[in-house]
Design a protein around this motif. Structure first.
Motif, PDB file in Angstrom:
ATOM      1  N   LEU A 208      36.351  34.190  31.221  1.00 48.98           N
ATOM      2  CA  LEU A 208      37.191  35.376  31.373  1.00 48.98           C
ATOM      3  C   LEU A 208      38.364  35.033  32.283  1.00 48.98           C
ATOM      4  O   LEU A 208      38.192  34.812  33.481  1.00 48.98           O
ATOM      5  N   VAL A 209      39.529  34.977  31.681  1.00 54.67           N
ATOM      6  CA  VAL A 209      40.738  34.696  32.457  1.00 54.67           C
ATOM      7  C   VAL A 209      41.326  36.023  32.899  1.00 54.67           C
ATOM      8  O   VAL A 209      41.648  36.876  32.071  1.00 54.67           O
ATOM      9  N   MET A 210      41.448  36.205  34.215  1.00 56.64           N
ATOM     10  CA  MET A 210      42.012  37.456  34.745  1.00 56.64           C
ATOM     11  C   MET A 210      43.442  37.225  35.190  1.00 56.64           C
ATOM     12  O   MET A 210      43.764  36.195  35.791  1.00 56.64           O
ATOM     13  N   GLU A 211      44.260  38.176  34.866  1.00 58.65           N
ATOM     14  CA  GLU A 211      45.644  38.144  35.330  1.00 58.65           C
ATOM     15  C   GLU A 211      45.726  38.945  36.620  1.00 58.65           C
ATOM     16  O   GLU A 211      44.956  39.900  36.818  1.00 58.65           O
ATOM     17  N   PRO A 212      46.641  38.588  37.517  1.00 61.79           N
ATOM     18  CA  PRO A 212      46.774  39.365  38.760  1.00 61.79           C
ATOM     19  C   PRO A 212      46.975  40.846  38.458  1.00 61.79           C
ATOM     20  O   PRO A 212      47.759  41.216  37.578  1.00 61.79           O
ATOM     21  N   GLY A 213      46.236  41.674  39.174  1.00 61.37           N
ATOM     22  CA  GLY A 213      46.310  43.114  38.965  1.00 61.37           C
ATOM     23  C   GLY A 213      45.221  43.639  38.047  1.00 61.37           C
ATOM     24  O   GLY A 213      44.967  44.846  38.021  1.00 61.37           O
ATOM     25  N   GLN A 214      44.592  42.780  37.323  1.00 59.96           N
ATOM     26  CA  GLN A 214      43.548  43.248  36.404  1.00 59.96           C
ATOM     27  C   GLN A 214      42.258  43.574  37.168  1.00 59.96           C
ATOM     28  O   GLN A 214      41.974  42.982  38.214  1.00 59.96           O
ATOM     29  N   VAL A 215      41.530  44.503  36.603  1.00 56.32           N
ATOM     30  CA  VAL A 215      40.274  44.946  37.215  1.00 56.32           C
ATOM     31  C   VAL A 215      39.157  44.759  36.195  1.00 56.32           C
ATOM     32  O   VAL A 215      39.280  45.169  35.039  1.00 56.32           O
ATOM     33  N   LEU A 216      38.112  44.135  36.673  1.00 53.76           N
ATOM     34  CA  LEU A 216      36.930  43.914  35.834  1.00 53.76           C
ATOM     35  C   LEU A 216      35.840  44.883  36.274  1.00 53.76           C
ATOM     36  O   LEU A 216      35.566  45.013  37.476  1.00 53.76           O
ATOM     37  N   GLU A 217      35.242  45.562  35.334  1.00 52.87           N
ATOM     38  CA  GLU A 217      34.113  46.439  35.633  1.00 52.87           C
ATOM     39  C   GLU A 217      32.888  45.891  34.933  1.00 52.87           C
ATOM     40  O   GLU A 217      32.919  45.627  33.723  1.00 52.87           O
ATOM     41  N   THR A 218      31.826  45.699  35.711  1.00 55.67           N
ATOM     42  CA  THR A 218      30.599  45.156  35.135  1.00 55.67           C
ATOM     43  C   THR A 218      29.462  46.129  35.383  1.00 55.67           C
ATOM     44  O   THR A 218      29.445  46.839  36.395  1.00 55.67           O
ATOM     45  N   ASP A 219      28.530  46.123  34.473  1.00 57.91           N
ATOM     46  CA  ASP A 219      27.446  47.104  34.566  1.00 57.91           C
ATOM     47  C   ASP A 219      26.254  46.582  33.770  1.00 57.91           C
ATOM     48  O   ASP A 219      26.390  45.690  32.929  1.00 57.91           O
ATOM     49  N   TRP A 220      25.114  47.144  34.067  1.00 55.30           N
ATOM     50  CA  TRP A 220      23.909  46.860  33.283  1.00 55.30           C
ATOM     51  C   TRP A 220      23.629  48.078  32.409  1.00 55.30           C
ATOM     52  O   TRP A 220      23.148  49.101  32.902  1.00 55.30           O
ATOM     53  N   ALA A 221      23.940  47.952  31.152  1.00 56.08           N
ATOM     54  CA  ALA A 221      23.670  49.069  30.247  1.00 56.08           C
ATOM     55  C   ALA A 221      22.170  49.144  30.018  1.00 56.08           C
ATOM     56  O   ALA A 221      21.521  48.111  29.798  1.00 56.08           O
ATOM     57  N   ALA A 222      21.648  50.353  30.057  1.00 52.42           N
ATOM     58  CA  ALA A 222      20.197  50.583  29.900  1.00 52.42           C
ATOM     59  C   ALA A 222      19.401  49.736  30.887  1.00 52.42           C
ATOM     60  O   ALA A 222      18.246  49.411  30.654  1.00 52.42           O
ATOM     61  N   GLY A 223      20.049  49.338  31.952  1.00 49.91           N
ATOM     62  CA  GLY A 223      19.337  48.625  33.007  1.00 49.91           C
ATOM     63  C   GLY A 223      19.198  47.131  32.801  1.00 49.91           C
ATOM     64  O   GLY A 223      18.825  46.412  33.722  1.00 49.91           O
TER      65      GLY A 223
END
Lengths: 239, 593
Positions: A208-223
């Motif tokens: 995952l290449v992130m550009e400055p200013g980008q926001v990554l949201e991560t989560d565990w779906a259904a745990g």
């Protein structure tokens, strides 16, 4: 849920509803990557060079944030005016834990470009928002990070005193995170190669290449199902 | 009986044809010679006029009548002219198939470098006229790179190969109207360089008797030694028999076309035609012709005559032809390759991505339509997947279809793999690969814990072909070629042990220090330390390094396994044991991958 905002170079902010952690707010070519008025609770700096420490002291003063680092880093931040009671010296493999976050430093090494000498650089294993994040800072050795469980691994790829692409790929393949995020690249060819190698040989790893200013949201779906989204600005970001 | 000699009008027309490399008509020119021959042994002909009337259209002759003047006995008169034609009366085609062993609709047109090229050459000649063509002689020059020249087939005639002059000569046959004849020969061509070769010229000469390219239909008029006169004889008083007498005094056959006699009236002076004949009779040498009439006249009649005659002629004609077919240029298909690794060396026991670049260059003079690369990867290498293979043609990324196969079909680095790349049908995609142009294949592999004591050859075999495909030209490395370099990083694992007494009787503290002092990461480090029977473990520091306890005959082995130890990594373990009996020192045993 864990949110990760990328400021550029090696600067990231990890945040949950409980707390926030800024990593390496460096200064590059005399310019700060992170604004002085960033609202953050904790600042972790992996070594004492300017490209890691940057304006950590000013941010800490403005936000009344804790600053974590090794002895030389803490001394440097202190000399820059940070409040002594908001400074904490990290010890190798000794976890620093507060509600909503656990951070374990491991001594790694990098090269000081000013004199080509090896200096200590902490790699950080961070547990926030039910995610385990390995941030190896400005490292050129991997330490235990190839064996630590990581959901997200953030690694430099630019060489020149830190990991070149091939070593960054190698640690990702060993650690086998779900997301491999490159940082500190010199050119887009390095990004292209990193992504190509991870996609091809890191079975199950997403580059995952992130550009400055980008926001990554991560989560565990259904745990249990890892999910992520990336956007130019997170829903709660003002900048 | 004397010989019947006739004036000869001879039309000999010559056509010269030049064909291009692929038997296409490049140029044709025709010209003729009209000859009037006087075969007489003693008589001249004069006032010779060759009559062409309206048959001269395809020629450059500007007059309907050619004035030939006088022609002495045994002599001749000539007139040269050009004829406009579009194609020869005999057509020639050569099919120079450089690969007779592979059947395709179109012939192969290039030599394969480094291989025996089994040629099959077919030469066809066809009579395009309604008459016969004979005296055909065909010469085919055989180029020096050919050997084993064998005449495989001729429909008629004889064909022989002369090794001294390197010529195939085909002759002694006639081609009947609108029929075709064919010569087939085979040979083996071997080329030692990639320069274009000359396939050898074809020259054919022929003769078509009785035929002509122009439409000329000549006739002639002339005079020669021919006696005419009027004999007036009085049979009875005032009754005359007037006879016109013609006598061929020459040795030529003469045709009498017109005989007229006029009598002039004594009173009025007017003329009356009394003989008016068009006998069109051919008079042989020494023969006579007469015609007479009776008339009344007091005096001898005053008669005059008008006689038209001409030597009889015959027309002979033929066409002589030559066809020269230019030698076909035969290019050579040849390839060269380079293969590189970036980096060229990898650290032993590490996992390192490596870029592989294979460049196949058209090093010949022929266009290439397909390239196949078979690349072998050794074990301890993770092979690529198709979606990350990049192909560049003329420096630009190729996005067309290509075939990729991997055997076995997995990415398991524990065994070797064979990769096959096939880029075909360039003709219909980005155009054939021109001489000097190249195809580059780029892909990545992952060197996977390479061992310093092993060698990792990665041989390659490249093939190329033209359109239509013949035999493949190929170039290959040695079977142990293109080794992936391994940088030997020394492994060194240090295990130290101290035995200290504990705080209670029968209690000992074992201190184990395991350190990777080598230059390379080691994996699956197994540390095994023995404690005697009668002792048990009562404490471990750090607590998360709890060993697996494995009973043995004389006690228990404590076993730790560390998945990975990087250079400089150190593990310090304090084990507190408690028990009774003697505690003999044994050194810990350390193994790793």
């Amino acid at each position: 849920m864990l949110r990760i905002k990328y400021f550029g170079k090696t600067s990231f902010m990890l945040s949950t509803e409980e707390t926030s952690l800024l990593l390496n707010p460096g200064i590059w070519d005399g310019e700060a990557v992170v604004p002085d008025d960033l609202d953050v609770r904790i600042i972790a700096v992996t070594n004492h060079l300017d490209d890691a420490v940057g304006n950590a002291a000013q941010i800490a003063i403005n936000a009344k944030a804790w600053v974590l680092g090794d002895e030389s880093t803490i001394e440097k931040v202190k000399s820059q005016g940070a409040k002594p009671w908001l400074l904490h010296t990290l010890e190798n493999e000794i976890p620093y834990e507060i509600p909503g976050m656990k951070l374990t430093p491991y001594i790694l090494k990098r090269t000081d470009p000013a004199n080509d000498e090896k200096i200590e650089n902490y790699g950080l294993h961070i547990e926030m928002g039910k995610m385990k994040v390995s941030y190896v800072g400005d490292s050129e050795i991997r330490g235990p990070f190839g064996a630590l469980e990581s959901h997200i691994l953030i690694t430099p790829i630019g060489g020149d005193g830190v990991f070149p692409v091939r070593d960054a790929v190698s640690i990702c393949i060993d650690a086998h995170p779900k997301l491999a995020i490159p940082m500190r690249w010199e050119d887009h060819e390095q990004l292209k190669r990193f992504s190509k190698y991870i996609s091809q040989f890191g079975h199950g790893i997403t580059p995952l290449v992130m550009e400055p200013g980008q926001v990554l949201e991560t989560d565990w779906a259904a745990g249990h199902e890892f999910r992520f989204t990336i956007s130019q600005n997170g829903p709660n970001e003002s900048d | 009986m004397s010989e019947q000699k006739k004036v000869i009008i001879d039309i000999e027309e010559t056509e010269r044809t030049q064909l291009g490399e692929l038997s296409e008509l490049e140029n044709i020119e025709a010209f003729g010679v009209l000859t009037v021959k006087n075969p007489s042994e003693r008589c001249r002909v004069w006032n010779v006029r060759v009559l062409l009337s309206d048959t001269r259209d395809q020629t450059d002759i500007t007059e309907d009548v050619l004035l030939a003047g006088e022609i002495d006995a045994g002599s001749s008169w000539q007139h040269r002219y050009k004829v406009t034609v579009e194609s020869p009366i005999l057509t020639l085609s050569e099919t120079y198939d450089t690969c007779g062993e592979v059947t395709t609709e179109e012939p192969h047109w290039a030599y394969c470098f480094g291989k025996d090229n089994l040629l099959r050459v077919t030469i066809r000649v066809k009579n395009e006229t309604d008459g016969e063509i004979d005296n055909i002689v065909l010469n085919k020059t055989v180029p020096p790179e050919l050997s084993n020249v064998t005449i495989e087939q001729v429909k008629s005639g004889t064909a022989e190969y002369d090794d001294g002059t390197r010529q195939i000569i085909w002759k002694d046959f006639v081609i009947y109207p609108h029929e075709e004849n064919e010569l087939v020969f085979t040979a083996t061509a071997n080329v030692e360089d990639a320069e274009e070769k000359d396939a050898g010229q074809v020259v054919v000469t022929y003769r078509a008797e009785g035929q002509q390219r122009s439409l000329l239909a000549p006739d002639l008029t002339a005079l020669t030694e021919f006696l005419t006169g009027i004999d007036s004889a009085e049979n009875e008083p005032n009754n005359w028999e007037v006879t016109l007498e013609c006598s061929n005094e020459s040795d030529l056959v003469i045709r009498l076309d017109k005989a007229e006699v006029y009598v002039e009236s004594e009173e009025s002076g007017t003329k009356e035609k009394r003989i008016d004949e068009s006998p069109e009779i051919e008079l042989g040498p020494g023969t006579e012709w007469t015609s007479s009439f009776q008339m009344e006249s007091k005096s001898q009649p005053k008669c005059s005559q008008e006689v038209i005659y001409t030597p009889v002629n015959i027309v002979t004609k033929r066409v002589l032809g030559t066809i020269e077919k230019a030698a076909q240029s035969i290019p050579v298909y040849k390839i060269e390759y380079t293969k590189t690794f970036d980096p060229p060396e990898v650290n032993s026991f590490d996992k390192t991505p490596v870029e592989v670049n294979i460049e196949v260059r058209n090093a010949g003079t022929a266009k290439i339509n397909e390239i196949t690369v078979i690349d072998k990867l050794p074990d301890d290498v993770m092979p690529p997947t198709k979606e990350y293979i990049e192909i560049y043609i003329r420096g630009e990324e190729y996005t067309g279809n290509f075939e990729f196969a991997i055997d076995p079909e997995d990415q398991d680095p524990n065994h070797p793999h064979t990769l096959t790349f096939k880029i075909s049908d360039l003709k219909d995609s980005v155009g054939e690969l021109q001489p000097g142009e190249s195809i580059r294949i780029n892909y990545s592999i992952m060197a996977w814990k390479s061992r310093p004591e092993k060698e990792y050859p990665s041989p390659i075999h490249c093939f190329a072909n033209t359109y239509p495909p013949g035999i493949e030209t190929e170039v290959a490395s040695a079977e142990d070629g293109h080794k992936i370099g391994i940088i030997y990083k020394k492994r060194r694992i240090s295990a130290k042990k101290a035995i200290n007494k504990g705080t209670e009787a029968g209690q000992y503290i074992l201190v184990l220090v395991i350190e990777n002092k080598g230059e390379v990461t080691v994996e699956n480090v197994k540390v095994s330390d023995w404690i005697p029977r009668g002792f048990e473990v009562v404490g471990i520091e750090p607590e998360d390094l709890e060993p697996r306890q494995q009973p043995v005959d004389d006690g228990t082995d404590l076993v730790w396994i560390f998945e990975r130890m990087n250079p400089g990594d150190q593990k310090k373990i304090r084990v507190t044991i408690q028990g009774e009996g003697e505690y003999d020192r044994r050194e810990p045993v350390v193994t790793s991958d």
